[in-house]
Scaffold this motif. Sequence first.
Motif, mmCIF file in Angstrom:
data_model
loop_
_atom_site.group_PDB
_atom_site.id
_atom_site.type_symbol
_atom_site.label_atom_id
_atom_site.label_comp_id
_atom_site.label_asym_id
_atom_site.label_seq_id
_atom_site.Cartn_x
_atom_site.Cartn_y
_atom_site.Cartn_z
ATOM 1 N N GLY A 200 -48.594 105.996 -46.577
ATOM 2 C CA GLY A 200 -49.970 105.535 -46.324
ATOM 3 C C GLY A 200 -50.169 104.151 -46.873
ATOM 4 O O GLY A 200 -49.358 103.631 -47.624
ATOM 5 N N GLU A 201 -51.299 103.544 -46.492
ATOM 6 C CA GLU A 201 -51.538 102.131 -46.798
ATOM 7 C C GLU A 201 -52.118 101.876 -48.186
ATOM 8 O O GLU A 201 -51.879 100.854 -48.775
ATOM 9 C CB GLU A 201 -52.532 101.562 -45.772
ATOM 10 C CG GLU A 201 -51.979 101.397 -44.380
ATOM 11 C CD GLU A 201 -50.929 100.293 -44.312
ATOM 12 O OE1 GLU A 201 -50.970 99.391 -45.152
ATOM 13 O OE2 GLU A 201 -50.075 100.362 -43.427
ATOM 14 N N CYS A 202 -52.908 102.831 -48.685
ATOM 15 C CA CYS A 202 -53.782 102.463 -49.802
ATOM 16 C C CYS A 202 -53.404 103.096 -51.143
ATOM 17 O O CYS A 202 -54.276 103.474 -51.908
ATOM 18 C CB CYS A 202 -55.217 102.848 -49.469
ATOM 19 S SG CYS A 202 -55.786 102.074 -47.979
ATOM 20 N N ASN A 203 -52.136 103.271 -51.406
ATOM 21 C CA ASN A 203 -51.790 103.903 -52.679
ATOM 22 C C ASN A 203 -50.907 103.013 -53.538
ATOM 23 O O ASN A 203 -50.016 103.474 -54.216
ATOM 24 C CB ASN A 203 -51.131 105.276 -52.447
ATOM 25 C CG ASN A 203 -49.903 105.137 -51.571
ATOM 26 O OD1 ASN A 203 -49.518 104.011 -51.257
ATOM 27 N ND2 ASN A 203 -49.297 106.228 -51.202
ATOM 28 N N PHE A 204 -51.169 101.712 -53.464
ATOM 29 C CA PHE A 204 -50.429 100.749 -54.281
ATOM 30 C C PHE A 204 -48.925 100.909 -54.089
ATOM 31 O O PHE A 204 -48.165 100.960 -55.048
ATOM 32 C CB PHE A 204 -50.816 100.875 -55.759
ATOM 33 C CG PHE A 204 -52.268 100.645 -56.000
ATOM 34 C CD1 PHE A 204 -52.779 99.358 -55.985
ATOM 35 C CD2 PHE A 204 -53.138 101.704 -56.201
ATOM 36 C CE1 PHE A 204 -54.126 99.128 -56.189
ATOM 37 C CE2 PHE A 204 -54.485 101.485 -56.396
ATOM 38 C CZ PHE A 204 -54.992 100.194 -56.390
ATOM 39 N N HIS A 205 -48.492 101.030 -52.823
ATOM 40 C CA HIS A 205 -47.068 101.204 -52.503
ATOM 41 C C HIS A 205 -46.467 102.348 -53.312
ATOM 42 O O HIS A 205 -45.425 102.179 -53.956
ATOM 43 C CB HIS A 205 -46.289 99.913 -52.763
ATOM 44 C CG HIS A 205 -46.558 98.816 -51.770
ATOM 45 N ND1 HIS A 205 -47.210 97.658 -52.085
ATOM 46 C CD2 HIS A 205 -46.243 98.718 -50.462
ATOM 47 C CE1 HIS A 205 -47.287 96.878 -51.019
ATOM 48 N NE2 HIS A 205 -46.724 97.503 -50.024
ATOM 49 N N GLY A 206 -47.119 103.491 -53.276
ATOM 50 C CA GLY A 206 -46.584 104.681 -53.958
ATOM 51 C C GLY A 206 -46.487 104.496 -55.470
ATOM 52 O O GLY A 206 -45.626 105.091 -56.111
ATOM 53 N N GLY A 207 -47.357 103.663 -56.024
ATOM 54 C CA GLY A 207 -47.331 103.438 -57.478
ATOM 55 C C GLY A 207 -46.417 102.285 -57.865
ATOM 56 O O GLY A 207 -46.403 101.850 -59.023
ATOM 57 N N ALA A 208 -45.656 101.749 -56.880
ATOM 58 C CA ALA A 208 -44.682 100.694 -57.187
ATOM 59 C C ALA A 208 -45.366 99.423 -57.704
ATOM 60 O O ALA A 208 -44.833 98.737 -58.573
ATOM 61 C CB ALA A 208 -43.856 100.376 -55.942
ATOM 62 N N ASP A 209 -46.571 99.119 -57.167
ATOM 63 C CA ASP A 209 -47.267 97.896 -57.595
ATOM 64 C C ASP A 209 -47.538 97.918 -59.102
ATOM 65 O O ASP A 209 -47.457 96.894 -59.778
ATOM 66 C CB ASP A 209 -48.605 97.746 -56.851
ATOM 67 C CG ASP A 209 -48.415 97.421 -55.375
ATOM 68 O OD1 ASP A 209 -47.293 97.070 -54.986
ATOM 69 O OD2 ASP A 209 -49.392 97.539 -54.617
ATOM 70 N N TRP A 210 -47.864 99.098 -59.590
ATOM 71 C CA TRP A 210 -48.131 99.192 -61.026
ATOM 72 C C TRP A 210 -46.847 99.242 -61.835
ATOM 73 O O TRP A 210 -46.788 98.702 -62.939
ATOM 74 C CB TRP A 210 -48.974 100.436 -61.338
ATOM 75 C CG TRP A 210 -50.377 100.301 -60.866
ATOM 76 C CD1 TRP A 210 -50.886 99.323 -60.053
ATOM 77 C CD2 TRP A 210 -51.456 101.168 -61.183
ATOM 78 N NE1 TRP A 210 -52.211 99.543 -59.837
ATOM 79 C CE2 TRP A 210 -52.598 100.668 -60.521
ATOM 80 C CE3 TRP A 210 -51.583 102.321 -61.950
ATOM 81 C CZ2 TRP A 210 -53.836 101.277 -60.609
ATOM 82 C CZ3 TRP A 210 -52.815 102.929 -62.043
ATOM 83 C CH2 TRP A 210 -53.927 102.405 -61.379
ATOM 84 N N SER A 211 -45.829 99.888 -61.306
ATOM 85 C CA SER A 211 -44.567 99.996 -62.062
ATOM 86 C C SER A 211 -43.950 98.624 -62.279
ATOM 87 O O SER A 211 -43.410 98.335 -63.350
ATOM 88 C CB SER A 211 -43.552 100.867 -61.321
ATOM 89 O OG SER A 211 -44.106 102.122 -61.073
ATOM 90 N N ILE A 212 -44.052 97.761 -61.260
ATOM 91 C CA ILE A 212 -43.455 96.427 -61.432
ATOM 92 C C ILE A 212 -44.255 95.632 -62.468
ATOM 93 O O ILE A 212 -43.686 94.918 -63.296
ATOM 94 C CB ILE A 212 -43.314 95.666 -60.087
ATOM 95 C CG1 ILE A 212 -42.315 94.522 -60.246
ATOM 96 C CG2 ILE A 212 -44.608 95.156 -59.551
ATOM 97 C CD1 ILE A 212 -41.897 93.870 -58.938
#
Length: 415
Positions: free
Chosen positions: A354-366
Motif C-alpha cells: 500500500g501507499e501510505c505506510n511509510f514504505h512498510g516502516g522502512a522510512d523510519w528505520s533508515i
Amino acid sequence: MTKVRIAAIGAGNRMNAYSEYALHYPEEMEIVAVVEPNPIRREQYRRRLNISEDCCYNSWEDFFRMPKQADAVFLCTPDDLHYQPALCALEKGYDILLEKPIAQSWRECVEIVAKAKELGRIVGVCHILRYHPYFIKFKEILESGRLGEIISVNHVEAVGIDRMTHAFVRGLWRKREANPMILSKACHDLDLLVWLTGRKCMDVSSYGSLKWFSETNAPQGSTERCIEGCAVEKECPYSALNLYFRQKRWLRHFDIPEGENPEPYILRELKEGPYGRCVYRCDNDVVDHQVVSMLMEGQVTVNFSMEGFTKKGERRTHIMCSNGEIYGDEKTLTVKYFHPAYPDETYDFSAYSGECNFHGGADWSIVADFIKAVREHDASCLRTNIETSLESHRMAFEIERKRRLNMGAVDETFI
Ligand SMILES: NC(=O)c1ccc[n+]([C@@H]2O[C@H](COP(=O)([O-])OP(=O)(O)OC[C@H]3O[C@@H](n4cnc5c(N)ncnc54)[C@H](O)[C@@H]3O)[C@@H](O)[C@H]2O)c1
C-alpha cells in the motif's frame, strides 16, 4: 541519549515522511530548521514540527550562509538540487541523509563521495528498500545458503499506470535531461539487485523508448487539457480529471492547505498546472518501457524490465539458485526447493503493501540508523551509506548510455 539536531532542506513529500520520526521519538531527534521556498509547505511543516519562526529559510544558499545550527541535514530537494547543497553541507560540517539519486552525473556522484571521505562526514542515501521487511526477509533467505548459489535473476519494476502518468509523463520526473528514468525510478531496483545478489555489475545492455505518451498517439477530439471539453476524456484511461478530481488520488504534489476543501485547488491545477495536461501533449521525454540485461560478477545473469503499462505498481523478483528458487511480488514470498524432502515455504507481507505506510516502516528505520550513525560517528550503522550506493548509480548511467546507443542505431527519434 543525546538528541540529534536536524535541519530539513526541501519540505515536500519525502521530508514529511522522514520527519514523522521526530514526532514519535522526540527524545532521539529534533528538527531545528526548515529550508523550503514554497511558503505553504514551509509554514505547514514549521507548525507540524514546532520549529521557531527565525529558523525558517527560503533557500539552501541562505541557510548555509548562517553558522552551523544542527548536527546533520536531511536533503530532500528535487533531483537537480542534490549536488550543490550536498557539497555545501559537507563543507559546512553537516552529516547528510541524502535522497536518491545522489546526483545527476557520475562525476558529481564521485565528487560528493570524495568530499565526504576527505572531511570524514557521514552520508546516508535513501535506498529505503533495503530497510523494507519484505526485502530484508528476501535477503535473509538468500544469505542462509539453503537455496545454494544464485544462478540468475528476473526482476520487474511494474511502475503502475497512475504513477507513470503522474510522475513520468506530467510530473517532476518526466525529463531525461534532469534524469533518465532508469536513475530516477530504478536506482532502487539496481541497488536491490546488487544487494540481493551480493555482486557488482560487470556489463549491461538495454533497449527502451518513449513509445506511447507523445502527440502522434493523441486521439482525435482530445484537447491540451483533460478539463477543456476533451471528446474522449470519459473513456481515456489516463484522464487527469478522473485521477485527481473524481478519485482524489495522487494529490501529493498539489498544494492543498490542511483542513481546506481540496476541490478548488484541484480544479485550479487541472486548468493551469502541469498535472492537468493531456498525457499525449506533455513535454516529457523519459522512456515508458525499458529492458536491461546484466552480467554480474560470478557469471550471475539478470533480466530487468521497467514497465510503465501495468495496472498496479509492484516489484516482482524471481531468483533462481542451484538448490531452488525464490519468487516474490512484495506481498507474498515463495521459496521452492528442488529436493523433495524440503517443503515449499510461503511468507505473507500483504500487511506491508500500500501507499501510505511509510514504505512498510522502512522510512523510519533508515532515519533510526542514520541518527545512530551520526550520534556514534559510525557510517557502518547504515545499510545504505554513500559508498555502498555508488554502484547502483554507476550501473544506471551505463545502462542509459547503452540504451541510447542501441536505440539510436534503430531510430534517432526514439532516444
Ligand atoms: N527514496 C524514495 O523512495 C523516494 C521516493 C520519491 C522521491 N524521492 C526523491 O526525493 C526527492 C524529493 O522528492 P519529493 O517527492 O519529496 O518531491 P517534493 O516536490 O514533494 O519535495 C521537494 C521539495 O523541495 C523544495 N525545494 C525546491 N527548491 C528548493 C530549494 N532551492 N531549497 C530548498 N527546498 C527546495 C520544493 O519546493 C519541494 O517542497 C527527489 O530527489 C526524489 O527523487 C525518493
